[in-house]
Structure formats: C-alpha cells, structure tokens
Write a protein that holds these residues in place. Sequence first.
Motif, PDB file in Angstrom:
ATOM      1  N   PHE A   1       0.839  -1.195   0.000  1.00 41.72           N
ATOM      2  CA  PHE A   1       0.000   0.000   0.000  1.00 41.72           C
ATOM      3  C   PHE A   1       0.877   1.249   0.000  1.00 41.72           C
ATOM      4  O   PHE A   1       1.875   1.325   0.715  1.00 41.72           O
ATOM      5  N   SER A   2       0.482   2.203  -0.809  1.00 40.05           N
ATOM      6  CA  SER A   2       1.160   3.492  -0.802  1.00 40.05           C
ATOM      7  C   SER A   2       0.552   4.364   0.287  1.00 40.05           C
ATOM      8  O   SER A   2      -0.667   4.460   0.413  1.00 40.05           O
ATOM      9  N   THR A   3       1.391   4.983   1.102  1.00 41.66           N
ATOM     10  CA  THR A   3       0.919   5.874   2.167  1.00 41.66           C
ATOM     11  C   THR A   3       1.245   7.328   1.871  1.00 41.66           C
ATOM     12  O   THR A   3       1.005   8.194   2.698  1.00 41.66           O
ATOM     13  N   GLY A   4       1.797   7.620   0.721  1.00 39.00           N
ATOM     14  CA  GLY A   4       2.153   8.996   0.372  1.00 39.00           C
ATOM     15  C   GLY A   4       3.315   8.993  -0.600  1.00 39.00           C
ATOM     16  O   GLY A   4       3.610   7.994  -1.249  1.00 39.00           O
ATOM     17  N   GLY A   5       3.951  10.099  -0.684  1.00 40.80           N
ATOM     18  CA  GLY A   5       5.136  10.172  -1.509  1.00 40.80           C
ATOM     19  C   GLY A   5       4.914  10.833  -2.851  1.00 40.80           C
ATOM     20  O   GLY A   5       5.858  11.346  -3.445  1.00 40.80           O
ATOM     21  N   ARG A   6       3.686  10.817  -3.355  1.00 40.42           N
ATOM     22  CA  ARG A   6       3.401  11.514  -4.613  1.00 40.42           C
ATOM     23  C   ARG A   6       3.054  12.958  -4.293  1.00 40.42           C
ATOM     24  O   ARG A   6       2.073  13.243  -3.608  1.00 40.42           O
ATOM     25  N   MET A   7       3.886  13.864  -4.785  1.00 34.61           N
ATOM     26  CA  MET A   7       3.625  15.271  -4.536  1.00 34.61           C
ATOM     27  C   MET A   7       2.356  15.687  -5.281  1.00 34.61           C
ATOM     28  O   MET A   7       2.223  15.468  -6.479  1.00 34.61           O
ATOM     29  N   SER A   8       1.444  16.249  -4.527  1.00 31.88           N
ATOM     30  CA  SER A   8       0.155  16.628  -5.086  1.00 31.88           C
ATOM     31  C   SER A   8      -0.218  18.019  -4.607  1.00 31.88           C
ATOM     32  O   SER A   8       0.471  18.630  -3.788  1.00 31.88           O
ATOM     33  N   SER A   9      -1.325  18.490  -5.138  1.00 33.85           N
ATOM     34  CA  SER A   9      -1.856  19.796  -4.750  1.00 33.85           C
ATOM     35  C   SER A   9      -3.096  19.564  -3.903  1.00 33.85           C
ATOM     36  O   SER A   9      -4.040  18.902  -4.349  1.00 33.85           O
ATOM     37  N   CYS A  10      -3.072  20.087  -2.705  1.00 35.45           N
ATOM     38  CA  CYS A  10      -4.196  19.923  -1.783  1.00 35.45           C
ATOM     39  C   CYS A  10      -4.796  21.285  -1.453  1.00 35.45           C
ATOM     40  O   CYS A  10      -4.221  22.332  -1.778  1.00 35.45           O
ATOM     41  N   TYR A  11      -5.944  21.251  -0.816  1.00 31.18           N
ATOM     42  CA  TYR A  11      -6.688  22.485  -0.575  1.00 31.18           C
ATOM     43  C   TYR A  11      -7.386  22.421   0.773  1.00 31.18           C
ATOM     44  O   TYR A  11      -7.904  21.373   1.178  1.00 31.18           O
ATOM     45  N   LYS A  12      -7.372  23.566   1.455  1.00 27.07           N
ATOM     46  CA  LYS A  12      -8.120  23.706   2.699  1.00 27.07           C
ATOM     47  C   LYS A  12      -9.493  24.272   2.349  1.00 27.07           C
ATOM     48  O   LYS A  12      -9.604  25.437   1.943  1.00 27.07           O
ATOM     49  N   PRO A  13     -10.542  23.469   2.497  1.00 26.10           N
ATOM     50  CA  PRO A  13     -11.855  23.835   1.928  1.00 26.10           C
ATOM     51  C   PRO A  13     -12.427  25.150   2.420  1.00 26.10           C
ATOM     52  O   PRO A  13     -13.140  25.824   1.669  1.00 26.10           O
ATOM     53  N   TYR A  14     -12.129  25.559   3.676  1.00 26.52           N
ATOM     54  CA  TYR A  14     -12.784  26.759   4.176  1.00 26.52           C
ATOM     55  C   TYR A  14     -12.339  28.022   3.428  1.00 26.52           C
ATOM     56  O   TYR A  14     -13.023  29.052   3.461  1.00 26.52           O
TER      57      TYR A  14
END
Length: 698
Positions: free
Chosen positions: A591-604
Amino acid sequence: MIISSLLSIGQITFILRVAIQILTYAGLAIIGILILGSAPRVASISTHDTLNRIIGASSATKSTIKWIFTRIRRNQTDPTPPTHLLLILFLSLSYTIFTSLSDIGFLGFYACSVPGPNTIDSPASINSVDAAQSLVLANMINGTDLSKVKTYRCNSSSLVPFVNEVFSHNCTAWRNGTYADREFFSGLNITDTDALMPRQLARLLKTGDSDINTFYLGPTTHRLRTPVIEKGLAIEPHATGFSMVVGVPQLQPNTKVELAQTMAVEMDVGCMSLGIFDSRLMFDTELGQEFMRTNGTWRQYTGPDYMRDVLGKTVDNIRTYFQPFFNSSSLDAKGLLKSINGSNIILSGVANVATHRLPTSDPFASRPDSDFMGNCTEALQRQLSIPQGGRDVGSMCSLLGIGGTHSVDGAVLHGLERMVCATATRVSMVAATIQVDAARNMSLDLTRLPSDLTYVLADYYWDTRNVRNDTTEFSPFVPYERYTLTYNHISPTTHFIRPRNAHLFSNVVYGRGSGGNVISLMGDVIFDSIAHADERQKFAGLMLLDEGFEYVNTTTTALARWVGQVGGSYIIGSLGYNGWAALQSAPIEVFSTGGRMSSCYKPYYALGFVPLVFSTIGVMFWAFLLLPSGSLFGTQMVKAVYGGVRPYAAAICPGAPPKDTLLAWESSPQCHLQLISKSYPVTGDAHGTALEYLRSPP
C-alpha cells in the motif's frame, strides 16, 4: 482535500485565474447588457446621468453608489421604482469586489504528499528464479556451490538412548536435499522456521562420514540502532529488546504492507541495578574501589513487568552475598559502603558494556556467578512455563554493567555500574503492519494471534574421533530445531521458548543448521559474545558505546537498549530468509501511504470564491429569464443614444435640477431626451424601458 496528483499548485492557480477572468469579463458583459435592457424610458436626471456614466465607461462608481443609496432610502423622483435597475447596478458595483475577494480562495492551496497506486510484491521482493537464487547465495559463504550444501527437514522426533544413559532426540524420518533444489522448499510458509536459514552457510569439509554444514552464530561487529528491512526480515530494536517479522518485501519510502499471518520472534530484555559500582581516579594505576549503596533509589529497573520480581530476588540474593566483602564501619554520609579488598574489575574511561564477576574469599574456589544466574534462569523459566531440565539448557540471565568516565565532586573518575540482566525469547503468530515513512524510517505494529506451536528437536550429532592413547573424543554439533505455528483460536497468543546453551560452540558452528537453531541460541549467544568469548573473538563495536570518553549514562535503560540492539545485530548476522521459500509464497499487496507530490486544498478558503460564483450564476440565470422577452437584443441602440446627458441637463435646467425633474426618451423628430413636468402628458408608455420604446415604431 486532494485537488490533483498531476497538476502543480502553480498550474492549478493559473487555470483558476484564467477561469475567474473569463467569469469576470463574461459576467460584466452580461451585466452591461442587463443594465441597457433595464434602462427606464422616463426617469430622473440622476438616473439618466448614472446610466450615461456607466455606458460611457466614465467614472461612475461614486454616482452609482450615490444613486443606489438614494433608491434604498426611497428618496427618489422616478415615476416608478426601478427595482430591476437597482439590483443590476448593485451587482455591477459588487462584481469587481467579488472578483478581488476570490483571491482569498487561492490561500487554501498547499503542496502535500498523497498515496499513489498500490502494487503487488512478494516476501523479500523475490519475483524471479534468479532473485530467489541470489538471496540463497547471499546467505552462503562467497563461492559456495548450492548443490554441495545439504538441507534437511524433519517433521517429528523421538527420544532414544545414546551413550552412558544419555538420551537423544532422533528424527523419525529425515528428508534431505540441497540448496540448489527449489522444489525441496515448496509448501513452506512464513510461519515455519524452515523457511529461514543460517547465514555464512557452507558444507563442512572434513574426513569421516559426517555430512554436515558450517555456519555463523553471533552478532555483526556493530549494534543495530535503527529498524531495518533486510532480505525479507523486518527487525526493530526498541527500549526493552527487539522484534523480528518474517516475509517482508523490501519497502520503498511511504509504503506499507499488512501481513495477515506471519511469524514474529521477539526478545524481551530486563535489567536491574545491583546498587554496587566500581570507581577509580582517572590517573590511578590500581583497579580501583568498590562501593555499595545502602540508601536512596539505587534499584533501577527497565524491562517488562514479568521479569521484575525474578530480577529483584536475584539482586537481593547477590547483595546478601556481597555484604561480607564490604566494611560495615566504612559507611559514609552518602550511604556508601567501601569494599574490603577493593575492586576486581579493570576499569576504562571509554563508555562500554562489560561483564563482571562476583568476589570470592578463596581464589582457588569456583565463583558463584553461574549458581546465581542458573537460579535466575530457572525461576524465569518456571514463571513463563518453559520446560526445564535436560542438557544444553542456555542461560537467560547475566551479570552486565555499564562503564566509562564520570565526575564526582569535580574529580574525573572511571567506573562501572553493576547490574543483572535477563532475556526471554518468544515465537508468535502475528498480524503485522510494516510501514516505511518518507525518511525511510521503518516501524512495526504487531498483533499476536492465537496459535499452536509445534517444536521438533533432533539432536543426532556427536562427531567422534580418536585421539592419543586410543581415546574417543565426542565433539557436539548444533542440533536441528524447527518451530511451526498453526492458527488456533483457542490457543495462547504467545510462546516462550527454551534457550539453548551456546557455550559449547564458537562463533563458527557445525551441524545441519536451521532457522530454529539461530532462534533458540539467541539469548545465550548475546550474553556469551561478551561474557565467554576469547579475546580475539570479542567485538569492540558491540561493547563500546556512543558516548566514547564523554560522560556515560550508567542506567538500566541504556543497558536494556544495548542488549536489544545487539539482539538485532545477531539476527542480521546469523539468520537469513530462504529465497526459494519466498519465491513460492503468495503475493503481497503493498500500500502506498504517500510520496506523490500533489496539490491539496483547505476547503474553508473556498468561501472566497462563493460571492463571485453565485453572482455569476445569478446574472446568467437572470439573462436566461430575459431571453423570451427579447430584452437582451437590440441594446446597442440604447447604448448609442446615451451620452452628453450633463450638457442636456444644463441646457434645459440651468443650475442644479430639481429632484422632481424628469427626462423621457422621445423618438421624434429624432431620438432625444425630453424634459417632462408633472403636468406635461407623456406620450407612449411612461413605465417601460428605453429599449422597448426606442425599438417600437414611432
């Protein structure tokens, strides 16, 4: 919240800004059309002036705000309340503000690491015949021919007479092969020690009819300080021992595996202080002086709770034995007693772990060390329900200490803190989660499962040779041992095993060799590598601590951790996973637990986009409602006739026009604004829009 694993924050920001610009331009364009379509035919000068400024693209903000404020206060002179115009002008004024507020929404973006796709692997990451063979060869001495090294399998054994009323465990049916035969290891899973093999394995070349192997038992030259995954084994040293799990793939950062049923070997370590220490001045050439603490909290303990009472009783017995060797009249204000004969230990300024021996009044008499440690071992075995008796029973207890440089009242001293340590080894079936984080740190999470343990012991080997005077000499070989776990929901969740005596063997040993040998000899070998090894076989890297010549932490915590690190080093140096067994094991999902750089967002932060989005939707919906009435078409004629209202107003009404002054669009003789008084009749529809009036025939 994950936005995208493919687009960077800069790319997403660019796309959103383009979309916002499109929404802004499209919205303002529609608003302009709605304003033209809502322009009244008859209205006050201020209304026509405001529309003129907006349509003429002049500075209309101040006048627009003033106009809106006046209409909200209902302080107006228009013949009818221009509700539609009021609303669309408000949207026009707010739209630019909403566009600016949308920048708040961009604050919610941040770079994050997210799981990638799961993959399929196998134990020790063995996915081909070549990889399996390479792993087997890695456990051999360099240059070994796999077809020349025998491997053995035994499913059961029986007790039979040997010599001089000595009984031996003989296998009822051996199955033999070589390490070149991968089919020999079919059917073995990761809950069977026969899927493991000793390291540095080779065929023993000697005369006679013995066909056995030689292999290595002992730690490497350095302690294992951090958890590792090595050749299918996950090993984690911790504060009170270490844990080892079988059948683990070689994990990359930010991955984990979950093994439903596998074998775990765990060694628990407990150490308790004797309250006795040796010390000497740094430049003193003598052995030094021995002291016994009589007050304070000298009894430190680190380890599992089940060892505390046994070690506590052992410490009490040893202190009672020590009592006559101390001068009772030497008790000082610190509660220290001084020994009569001084210290019997060579002290060093380098931080180290060393064994110590008990004093004796008769230099020719045997020391009682083995008696105390034997009693400690028997008591611990009784408590853990480990079978006792028989030959070659290993020790579970040892006299150890931490020595090095320390300071007392400003004086630099060399000393050693004496302790008693114990180990216990258990074999368990576990559900294991093994995880590697972004910094390549490995962690183990074990849940012990109820299981039956089958233990097979086949002594068999005593090599015989004739020496002088036709005397027959018997040389012991390491027996074959096998541990097999089977799930059973009504069975215990852990199995403590009986330690084997390693004193009969040097670090290079002889026998058939199995993973069970390595496990059962573990506790005794760890103590033996320090206590009984020849000077040429000692491992300086094991005994020396990281503090060097600096102040040493002489606590049971440091010593228990040290034993666990040596235990982890022992596994790496002595035990390997069989590549043929790994090749035939079931695949494992990684299982992958991370490592792929992605773009995330804080919904508020998305609240910053809400006004612009809802305004745009509202404008478009309004425009859609006006489509059937045709109010969105032909607005260019309204736009064309506006302009120059100020000059018109000044000509018609010099000075400030009164509030009740009205202007109306008239089409004859040409399109113009006509001054209207209250008494002057308005031809045409006075309540319609300019677009409706100008578009209708004169």
